[in-house]
Design an enzyme around this catalytic site. Structure first.
Site, PDB file in Angstrom:
ATOM      1  N   TYR A  87       0.926  -1.151  -0.080  1.00  0.00           N
ATOM      2  CA  TYR A  87      -0.075   0.035   0.130  1.00  0.00           C
ATOM      3  C   TYR A  87       0.849   1.324   0.000  1.00  0.00           C
ATOM      4  O   TYR A  87       0.385   2.408  -0.378  1.00  0.00           O
ATOM      5  CB  TYR A  87      -0.905  -0.146   1.156  1.00  0.00           C
ATOM      6  CG  TYR A  87      -2.082  -0.641   1.059  1.00  0.00           C
ATOM      7  CD1 TYR A  87      -2.356  -2.055   0.728  1.00  0.00           C
ATOM      8  CD2 TYR A  87      -3.460   0.079   1.045  1.00  0.00           C
ATOM      9  CE1 TYR A  87      -3.529  -2.726   0.700  1.00  0.00           C
ATOM     10  CE2 TYR A  87      -4.415  -0.543   0.902  1.00  0.00           C
ATOM     11  CZ  TYR A  87      -4.667  -2.109   0.706  1.00  0.00           C
ATOM     12  OH  TYR A  87      -5.959  -2.619   0.377  1.00  0.00           O
TER      13      TYR A  87
ATOM     14  N   LYS B 283       3.352 -15.184   2.082  1.00  0.00           N
ATOM     15  CA  LYS B 283       3.644 -16.091   1.069  1.00  0.00           C
ATOM     16  C   LYS B 283       5.342 -16.143   0.947  1.00  0.00           C
ATOM     17  O   LYS B 283       6.033 -15.955  -0.032  1.00  0.00           O
ATOM     18  CB  LYS B 283       3.338 -15.258  -0.322  1.00  0.00           C
ATOM     19  CG  LYS B 283       1.645 -15.411  -0.876  1.00  0.00           C
ATOM     20  CD  LYS B 283       1.259 -16.818  -1.260  1.00  0.00           C
ATOM     21  CE  LYS B 283       1.716 -17.042  -2.562  1.00  0.00           C
ATOM     22  NZ  LYS B 283       1.325 -18.326  -3.251  1.00  0.00           N
TER      23      LYS B 283
ATOM     24  N   ASP C 140      -2.622 -18.022   0.137  1.00  0.00           N
ATOM     25  CA  ASP C 140      -3.502 -18.471  -0.550  1.00  0.00           C
ATOM     26  C   ASP C 140      -4.197 -19.412  -0.086  1.00  0.00           C
ATOM     27  O   ASP C 140      -5.576 -19.982  -0.125  1.00  0.00           O
ATOM     28  CB  ASP C 140      -3.011 -19.043  -1.946  1.00  0.00           C
ATOM     29  CG  ASP C 140      -1.748 -20.118  -1.865  1.00  0.00           C
ATOM     30  OD1 ASP C 140      -1.071 -19.900  -0.814  1.00  0.00           O
ATOM     31  OD2 ASP C 140      -1.315 -20.534  -2.753  1.00  0.00           O
TER      32      ASP C 140
ATOM     33  N   ASP D  16      -6.159  -7.233   3.608  1.00  0.00           N
ATOM     34  CA  ASP D  16      -7.372  -6.583   2.886  1.00  0.00           C
ATOM     35  C   ASP D  16      -8.250  -7.632   2.166  1.00  0.00           C
ATOM     36  O   ASP D  16      -9.333  -7.510   2.424  1.00  0.00           O
ATOM     37  CB  ASP D  16      -6.922  -5.610   1.813  1.00  0.00           C
ATOM     38  CG  ASP D  16      -7.931  -4.823   1.008  1.00  0.00           C
ATOM     39  OD1 ASP D  16      -8.959  -4.417   1.745  1.00  0.00           O
ATOM     40  OD2 ASP D  16      -7.867  -4.865  -0.013  1.00  0.00           O
TER      41      ASP D  16
ATOM     42  N   ASP E 193     -11.979  -9.221   3.801  1.00  0.00           N
ATOM     43  CA  ASP E 193     -13.316  -9.295   3.130  1.00  0.00           C
ATOM     44  C   ASP E 193     -13.824 -10.842   3.083  1.00  0.00           C
ATOM     45  O   ASP E 193     -15.089 -11.037   3.192  1.00  0.00           O
ATOM     46  CB  ASP E 193     -13.277  -8.830   1.661  1.00  0.00           C
ATOM     47  CG  ASP E 193     -13.528  -7.331   1.445  1.00  0.00           C
ATOM     48  OD1 ASP E 193     -13.399  -6.782   2.684  1.00  0.00           O
ATOM     49  OD2 ASP E 193     -13.932  -6.914   0.387  1.00  0.00           O
TER      50      ASP E 193
HETATM   51  C1  IPM Z   1     -10.472  -1.520   3.361  1.00  0.00           C
HETATM   52  C2  IPM Z   1     -10.699  -0.936   2.062  1.00  0.00           C
HETATM   53  C3  IPM Z   1      -9.429  -0.035   2.035  1.00  0.00           C
HETATM   54  C4  IPM Z   1      -8.508  -0.714   1.977  1.00  0.00           C
HETATM   55  C5  IPM Z   1      -9.674   1.007   0.818  1.00  0.00           C
HETATM   56  C6  IPM Z   1     -10.933   1.922   0.974  1.00  0.00           C
HETATM   57  C7  IPM Z   1      -8.726   1.908   0.662  1.00  0.00           C
HETATM   58  O1  IPM Z   1     -11.045  -1.751   1.294  1.00  0.00           O
HETATM   59  O2  IPM Z   1     -10.311  -0.741   4.633  1.00  0.00           O
HETATM   60  O3  IPM Z   1     -10.459  -2.728   3.685  1.00  0.00           O
HETATM   61  O4  IPM Z   1      -8.039  -1.380   0.634  1.00  0.00           O
HETATM   62  O5  IPM Z   1      -7.621  -0.822   2.858  1.00  0.00           O
HETATM   63 MG    MG Z   2     -10.928  -3.863   1.807  1.00  0.00          MG
END
Ligand code: IPM
Ligand code: MG
Length: 369
Positions: free
Chosen positions: A142, A193, A226, A250, A254
């Site tokens: 990032y 990884k 993975d 990240d 999710d």
């Molecule tokens: C998260 C989001 C952020 C990230 C974006 C909005 C920059 O996806 O907080 O997970 O990628 O970290």
């Molecule tokens: Mg995210």
């Protein structure tokens, strides 16, 4: 009574709607629980770009650096998709993370019993699920440099992102994960990884060393990222705490959110190092994002934002019992069958954003009396 200084950053999309509900919960706590808050509000993301030409201003960042905690809504939306990279709403959030030194991102993925049928996985796979992803938040790809797009002599473009980690960055996030594991089931899985990335090799080496030297009582396993993604949908309950880097965190968070049935339910905390006075900067945000498709319609689920405030009570304000009270109230409301559209199930009572908070506040009244 100490007054807690909070900065509210509603941002874009459904951010303002869900933070408005958080504000009502704050009101309940100051009226009923011997807490006092001083709140300020600022723009971030697309709305900040509209007004100031930047997704985060220096003045906003200074305020964020000087409060006890930041409560964040969401940033982004189709309106700002075409902006140059540095002006995109998401950059406002990234700057906050970097400038406040919020290196540790805690993302619980908890499956509420009342919602186990809402997950796309079989209920027996997710029932009772309670995992915590500890994501490194201020390093890795990032922020690594160079990060650039150049034009090659033939006119072709070449883009570079850089994955970088130092020993110190890995040590401090590993400690956060091990310490939290001690308060839970005592197990940490570290995902990287190391089979293809030298940052992964260093990650594994440093996590192993910190574990051996400081946390031998915690059970540590290493897993390739993975495989971790696959295990999360195969048998998620094998995990307790997962510690991983910024990008893998990240993605994996999710995925973990989806296990619980609704991303609209999940809070997160982003925390910095303790300073000399024991003060620790922190930002709390729902992980659901700005959901532009339902913004302004009163449909958004406010629970993730409200549970983010519960995390604030727990981690920044030292009010564990008050946090648990709020967690219980949310659980009760779900058990009683109240649902926003994102988690609606047959036979349940469908409510909008404000009505969901109404019932949460009513249950808080009952639980506290
Ligand atoms: C998260 C989001 C952020 C990230 C974006 C909005 C920059 O996806 O907080 O997970 O990628 O970290
Ligand atoms: Mg995210």
């Amino acid at each position: 009574m100490t007054t807690h200084n909070l900065l509210l950053l509603p941002g874009d999309g459904i951010g303002p709607e869900v933070l408005e509900e958080t504000r009502r919960v704050l009101g309940w706590y100051s009226a009923n629980r011997n807490l006092s808050f001083a709140t300020q509000e600022e723009l971030v993301g697309g709305v900040s770009y509209e007004k100031h030409g930047a997704p985060a201003t220096d003045a906003m960042i200074r305020k964020a650096q000087n409060v006890d905690a930041v409560l964040f809504g969401a940033v982004g939306g189709p309106k700002w998709d075409k902006l140059p990279f540095q002006s995109k709403p998401e950059q406002g959030l990234l700057r906050l993370r970097k400038d406040l030194g919020l290196f540790a991102n805690l993302r619980p993925a908890l499956c509420f019993e009342a919602l186990k049928d809402a997950s796309s996985l079989k209920p027996e796979i997710v029932s009772g699920l309670d995992i915590l992803i500890v994501r490194e938040l201020t390093g890795g790809v990032y922020f690594g440099l160079p990060k650039e797009t150049t034009v090659l002599p033939g006119g072709e473009k070449r883009a570079v992102d850089t994955q970088v980690y130092t020993t110190g960055e890995i040590e401090r996030i590993a400690r956060v994960a091990f310490e939290l594991a001690r308060l839970r089931s005592g197990r940490v899985a570290s995902a990287e990884k190391s089979n293809v990335m030298v940052t992964g090799v260093l990650w594994r080496e440093v996590v192993t060393r910190v574990h051996g030297a400081e946390f031998p009582d915690v059970q540590l396993s290493h897993i390739l990222a993975d495989n971790c993604a696959m295990q999360l949908v195969r048998n998620p309950k094998q995990f307790d705490v997962i510690v991983t880097d910024n990008l893998f965190g990240d993605v994996l968070s999710d995925e973990a959110a989806q296990l619980t049935g609704s991303i609209g339910m999940l809070p997160s905390a982003s925390i910095g190092a303790k300073d000399a006075n024991g003060r620790q900067r922190a930002l709390y945000e729902p992980i659901h994002g700005s959901a532009p498709d339902i913004a302004g319609k009163g449909l958004a689920n406010p629970i993730a934002a409200i549970l983010s405030f519960a995390m604030c009570l727990r981690y920044s304000l030292g009010r564990g019992e008050d946090a648990a009270l709020l967690d219980r109230a949310v659980e009760r409301v779900l058990a009683e069958g109240y649902r926003t559209g994102d988690i609606m199930q047959p036979g349940m009572t469908k409510v909008g954003t404000a009505a969901m908070t109404d019932v949460i506040l009513k249950v808080l009244d009952k639980l506290a009396s």
